[in-house]
Motif scaffolding. Sequence first.
Motif, PDB file in Angstrom:
ATOM      1  N   TRP A 110      50.196  55.529  62.190  1.00 50.66           N
ATOM      2  CA  TRP A 110      50.153  54.254  63.344  1.00 50.66           C
ATOM      3  C   TRP A 110      51.418  54.565  63.958  1.00 50.66           C
ATOM      4  O   TRP A 110      52.572  54.121  63.740  1.00 50.66           O
ATOM      5  CB  TRP A 110      50.178  52.760  62.309  1.00 50.66           C
ATOM      6  CG  TRP A 110      50.501  51.737  63.391  1.00 50.66           C
ATOM      7  CD1 TRP A 110      49.835  51.432  64.242  1.00 50.66           C
ATOM      8  CD2 TRP A 110      51.354  50.655  63.108  1.00 50.66           C
ATOM      9  NE1 TRP A 110      50.152  50.222  65.058  1.00 50.66           N
ATOM     10  CE2 TRP A 110      51.093  49.743  64.215  1.00 50.66           C
ATOM     11  CE3 TRP A 110      52.423  50.439  62.140  1.00 50.66           C
ATOM     12  CZ2 TRP A 110      51.803  48.470  64.130  1.00 50.66           C
ATOM     13  CZ3 TRP A 110      52.902  49.185  62.338  1.00 50.66           C
ATOM     14  CH2 TRP A 110      52.979  48.313  63.419  1.00 50.66           C
ATOM     15  N   PRO A 111      51.565  55.172  65.184  1.00 46.87           N
ATOM     16  CA  PRO A 111      52.597  55.606  66.070  1.00 46.87           C
ATOM     17  C   PRO A 111      53.279  54.201  66.505  1.00 46.87           C
ATOM     18  O   PRO A 111      54.707  54.315  66.796  1.00 46.87           O
ATOM     19  CB  PRO A 111      51.939  56.359  67.245  1.00 46.87           C
ATOM     20  CG  PRO A 111      50.444  56.816  66.610  1.00 46.87           C
ATOM     21  CD  PRO A 111      50.358  55.821  65.668  1.00 46.87           C
ATOM     22  N   ASP A 112      52.811  53.175  66.962  1.00 44.99           N
ATOM     23  CA  ASP A 112      53.585  52.102  67.230  1.00 44.99           C
ATOM     24  C   ASP A 112      54.448  51.496  66.053  1.00 44.99           C
ATOM     25  O   ASP A 112      55.539  50.930  66.571  1.00 44.99           O
ATOM     26  CB  ASP A 112      52.554  50.894  67.555  1.00 44.99           C
ATOM     27  CG  ASP A 112      51.768  51.057  68.756  1.00 44.99           C
ATOM     28  OD1 ASP A 112      51.789  51.825  69.538  1.00 44.99           O
ATOM     29  OD2 ASP A 112      51.085  50.127  69.182  1.00 44.99           O
ATOM     30  N   GLY A 113      54.327  51.741  64.933  1.00 45.30           N
ATOM     31  CA  GLY A 113      55.073  51.397  63.850  1.00 45.30           C
ATOM     32  C   GLY A 113      56.183  52.487  63.973  1.00 45.30           C
ATOM     33  O   GLY A 113      57.472  51.867  63.681  1.00 45.30           O
TER      34      GLY A 113
ATOM     35  N   ARG B   3      61.707  38.707  65.812  1.00 44.42           N
ATOM     36  CA  ARG B   3      60.860  38.816  67.147  1.00 44.42           C
ATOM     37  C   ARG B   3      59.224  39.364  66.757  1.00 44.42           C
ATOM     38  O   ARG B   3      59.119  39.910  65.842  1.00 44.42           O
ATOM     39  CB  ARG B   3      61.347  40.366  67.812  1.00 44.42           C
ATOM     40  CG  ARG B   3      60.554  40.437  69.038  1.00 44.42           C
ATOM     41  CD  ARG B   3      61.137  41.943  69.722  1.00 44.42           C
ATOM     42  NE  ARG B   3      60.337  42.936  69.447  1.00 44.42           N
ATOM     43  CZ  ARG B   3      60.543  44.360  69.748  1.00 44.42           C
ATOM     44  NH1 ARG B   3      61.556  44.661  70.054  1.00 44.42           N
ATOM     45  NH2 ARG B   3      59.487  45.314  69.457  1.00 44.42           N
ATOM     46  N   LEU B   4      58.354  38.608  67.513  1.00 45.83           N
ATOM     47  CA  LEU B   4      56.976  38.795  67.025  1.00 45.83           C
ATOM     48  C   LEU B   4      56.400  39.879  68.174  1.00 45.83           C
ATOM     49  O   LEU B   4      56.739  40.201  69.513  1.00 45.83           O
ATOM     50  CB  LEU B   4      56.195  37.534  67.701  1.00 45.83           C
ATOM     51  CG  LEU B   4      54.709  37.464  67.396  1.00 45.83           C
ATOM     52  CD1 LEU B   4      54.147  37.589  65.981  1.00 45.83           C
ATOM     53  CD2 LEU B   4      54.076  36.476  67.991  1.00 45.83           C
ATOM     54  N   TYR B   5      55.626  40.701  67.178  1.00 47.58           N
ATOM     55  CA  TYR B   5      54.829  41.998  67.987  1.00 47.58           C
ATOM     56  C   TYR B   5      53.439  41.586  68.035  1.00 47.58           C
ATOM     57  O   TYR B   5      52.953  41.810  66.993  1.00 47.58           O
ATOM     58  CB  TYR B   5      55.239  43.350  67.444  1.00 47.58           C
ATOM     59  CG  TYR B   5      54.513  44.423  68.009  1.00 47.58           C
ATOM     60  CD1 TYR B   5      55.178  44.886  69.239  1.00 47.58           C
ATOM     61  CD2 TYR B   5      53.526  44.984  67.511  1.00 47.58           C
ATOM     62  CE1 TYR B   5      54.502  46.002  69.995  1.00 47.58           C
ATOM     63  CE2 TYR B   5      53.019  46.034  68.168  1.00 47.58           C
ATOM     64  CZ  TYR B   5      53.489  46.508  69.341  1.00 47.58           C
ATOM     65  OH  TYR B   5      52.775  47.654  69.753  1.00 47.58           O
ATOM     66  N   ASP B   6      52.897  41.535  68.979  1.00 43.26           N
ATOM     67  CA  ASP B   6      51.338  41.272  69.035  1.00 43.26           C
ATOM     68  C   ASP B   6      50.558  42.553  69.099  1.00 43.26           C
ATOM     69  O   ASP B   6      50.540  43.334  70.094  1.00 43.26           O
ATOM     70  CB  ASP B   6      51.150  40.374  70.455  1.00 43.26           C
ATOM     71  CG  ASP B   6      49.504  40.321  70.529  1.00 43.26           C
ATOM     72  OD1 ASP B   6      48.778  40.476  69.795  1.00 43.26           O
ATOM     73  OD2 ASP B   6      49.100  39.280  71.390  1.00 43.26           O
ATOM     74  N   ALA B   7      50.002  42.798  68.128  1.00 46.99           N
ATOM     75  CA  ALA B   7      49.450  44.138  67.890  1.00 46.99           C
ATOM     76  C   ALA B   7      48.055  44.391  68.458  1.00 46.99           C
ATOM     77  O   ALA B   7      47.363  45.355  68.535  1.00 46.99           O
ATOM     78  CB  ALA B   7      49.313  44.956  66.410  1.00 46.99           C
ATOM     79  N   GLY B   8      47.467  43.086  68.859  1.00 41.22           N
ATOM     80  CA  GLY B   8      46.092  42.906  69.195  1.00 41.22           C
ATOM     81  C   GLY B   8      45.208  42.919  68.084  1.00 41.22           C
ATOM     82  O   GLY B   8      45.560  42.369  67.011  1.00 41.22           O
TER      83      GLY B   8
ATOM     84  N   VAL C  38      54.912  43.933  58.525  1.00 42.49           N
ATOM     85  CA  VAL C  38      53.728  44.211  59.437  1.00 42.49           C
ATOM     86  C   VAL C  38      52.595  43.454  58.688  1.00 42.49           C
ATOM     87  O   VAL C  38      52.328  43.445  57.465  1.00 42.49           O
ATOM     88  CB  VAL C  38      53.439  45.715  59.262  1.00 42.49           C
ATOM     89  CG1 VAL C  38      52.168  46.133  59.951  1.00 42.49           C
ATOM     90  CG2 VAL C  38      54.531  46.562  60.064  1.00 42.49           C
ATOM     91  N   THR C  39      51.771  42.695  59.417  1.00 51.40           N
ATOM     92  CA  THR C  39      50.671  41.536  59.194  1.00 51.40           C
ATOM     93  C   THR C  39      51.150  41.200  57.957  1.00 51.40           C
ATOM     94  O   THR C  39      50.220  41.474  56.796  1.00 51.40           O
ATOM     95  CB  THR C  39      49.357  42.593  59.115  1.00 51.40           C
ATOM     96  OG1 THR C  39      49.400  43.683  58.174  1.00 51.40           O
ATOM     97  CG2 THR C  39      49.251  43.087  60.417  1.00 51.40           C
ATOM     98  N   PRO C  40      51.898  39.880  57.522  1.00 48.71           N
ATOM     99  CA  PRO C  40      52.074  39.435  56.322  1.00 48.71           C
ATOM    100  C   PRO C  40      50.828  38.591  56.037  1.00 48.71           C
ATOM    101  O   PRO C  40      50.273  38.069  56.801  1.00 48.71           O
ATOM    102  CB  PRO C  40      53.269  38.384  56.759  1.00 48.71           C
ATOM    103  CG  PRO C  40      53.514  38.346  58.280  1.00 48.71           C
ATOM    104  CD  PRO C  40      52.863  39.474  58.729  1.00 48.71           C
ATOM    105  N   ALA C  41      50.658  38.651  54.629  1.00 40.53           N
ATOM    106  CA  ALA C  41      49.546  37.851  54.202  1.00 40.53           C
ATOM    107  C   ALA C  41      49.946  36.425  54.068  1.00 40.53           C
ATOM    108  O   ALA C  41      50.839  36.247  53.614  1.00 40.53           O
ATOM    109  CB  ALA C  41      49.046  38.503  52.859  1.00 40.53           C
TER     110      ALA C  41
ATOM    111  N   ILE D 186      61.289  42.313  63.172  1.00 38.11           N
ATOM    112  CA  ILE D 186      60.027  42.561  64.029  1.00 38.11           C
ATOM    113  C   ILE D 186      58.968  42.116  63.162  1.00 38.11           C
ATOM    114  O   ILE D 186      58.710  42.686  62.120  1.00 38.11           O
ATOM    115  CB  ILE D 186      60.012  43.839  64.542  1.00 38.11           C
ATOM    116  CG1 ILE D 186      61.164  44.292  65.594  1.00 38.11           C
ATOM    117  CG2 ILE D 186      58.734  43.671  65.456  1.00 38.11           C
ATOM    118  CD1 ILE D 186      61.104  45.494  65.995  1.00 38.11           C
ATOM    119  N   VAL D 187      58.065  40.936  63.276  1.00 37.19           N
ATOM    120  CA  VAL D 187      57.074  40.657  62.563  1.00 37.19           C
ATOM    121  C   VAL D 187      55.788  41.132  63.407  1.00 37.19           C
ATOM    122  O   VAL D 187      55.847  40.707  64.556  1.00 37.19           O
ATOM    123  CB  VAL D 187      57.004  39.198  62.358  1.00 37.19           C
ATOM    124  CG1 VAL D 187      55.421  38.762  61.721  1.00 37.19           C
ATOM    125  CG2 VAL D 187      58.033  38.721  61.275  1.00 37.19           C
ATOM    126  N   VAL D 188      55.027  42.060  62.879  1.00 38.77           N
ATOM    127  CA  VAL D 188      53.784  42.418  63.552  1.00 38.77           C
ATOM    128  C   VAL D 188      52.546  41.481  63.169  1.00 38.77           C
ATOM    129  O   VAL D 188      52.426  41.372  61.901  1.00 38.77           O
ATOM    130  CB  VAL D 188      53.432  43.949  63.164  1.00 38.77           C
ATOM    131  CG1 VAL D 188      52.250  44.438  63.952  1.00 38.77           C
ATOM    132  CG2 VAL D 188      54.537  44.633  63.673  1.00 38.77           C
TER     133      VAL D 188
END
Length: 191
Positions: A174-177, A155-160, A93-96, A130-132
């Motif tokens: 974070w329910p999507d997670g 897989r890329l997940y576009d979280a907006g 999730v959101t790699p720096a 999955i990469v967010v």
Amino acid sequence: MPGEGATILFVPGLRDHVEDHWQTHAARGTPGAITVEPLRADKLSRAARVAALDAALDAIAGEVIIAAHSAGCLMVAHWAAAPTRKVRGALLVTPADVEHPLPAGYPAYDALAANGWLPIPRRALPFPAIVVASRNDPLAGFDRVAGFAGDWGARLYDAGDVGHLNPAAGYGSWPDGEALLRDLADERVGR
């Protein structure tokens, strides 16, 4: 419940455990979940962080799903270059993007380079992932994170527009997670 039949291992970023972080909420709500313990020394050392991740993985019997955030994603990518066990999947999730200077309040580029964080590994991961990505993350541009996902075979997940998906961006739970962790547990990731 995310991860039924597998242990969820939470891998925090360089700020370690943050009380109102999505990882903290998810770990509390997931029976049997484990979180990589904070380092007491060498806190900026990539090698020490990867060793702590490896030790946590080694202590888990059975299947594991990794849920990493920020620099924790990079720890997973570095560990995956020479994995010591099989992993069922990873939510990254959101790699720096430590290959570019981070905003004020984060470790300096030179300090990250000196402590082994550069370059970011770009090999395909040996497990589904999955990469967010966030559209407005101050620590990494969307296109850069999409590139990491492609390089990692994830897989890329576009979280907006979710910032860095942390309390500073308005995120605790974070329910999507949890839904993405269920996808990994049910092997609906696709590679």
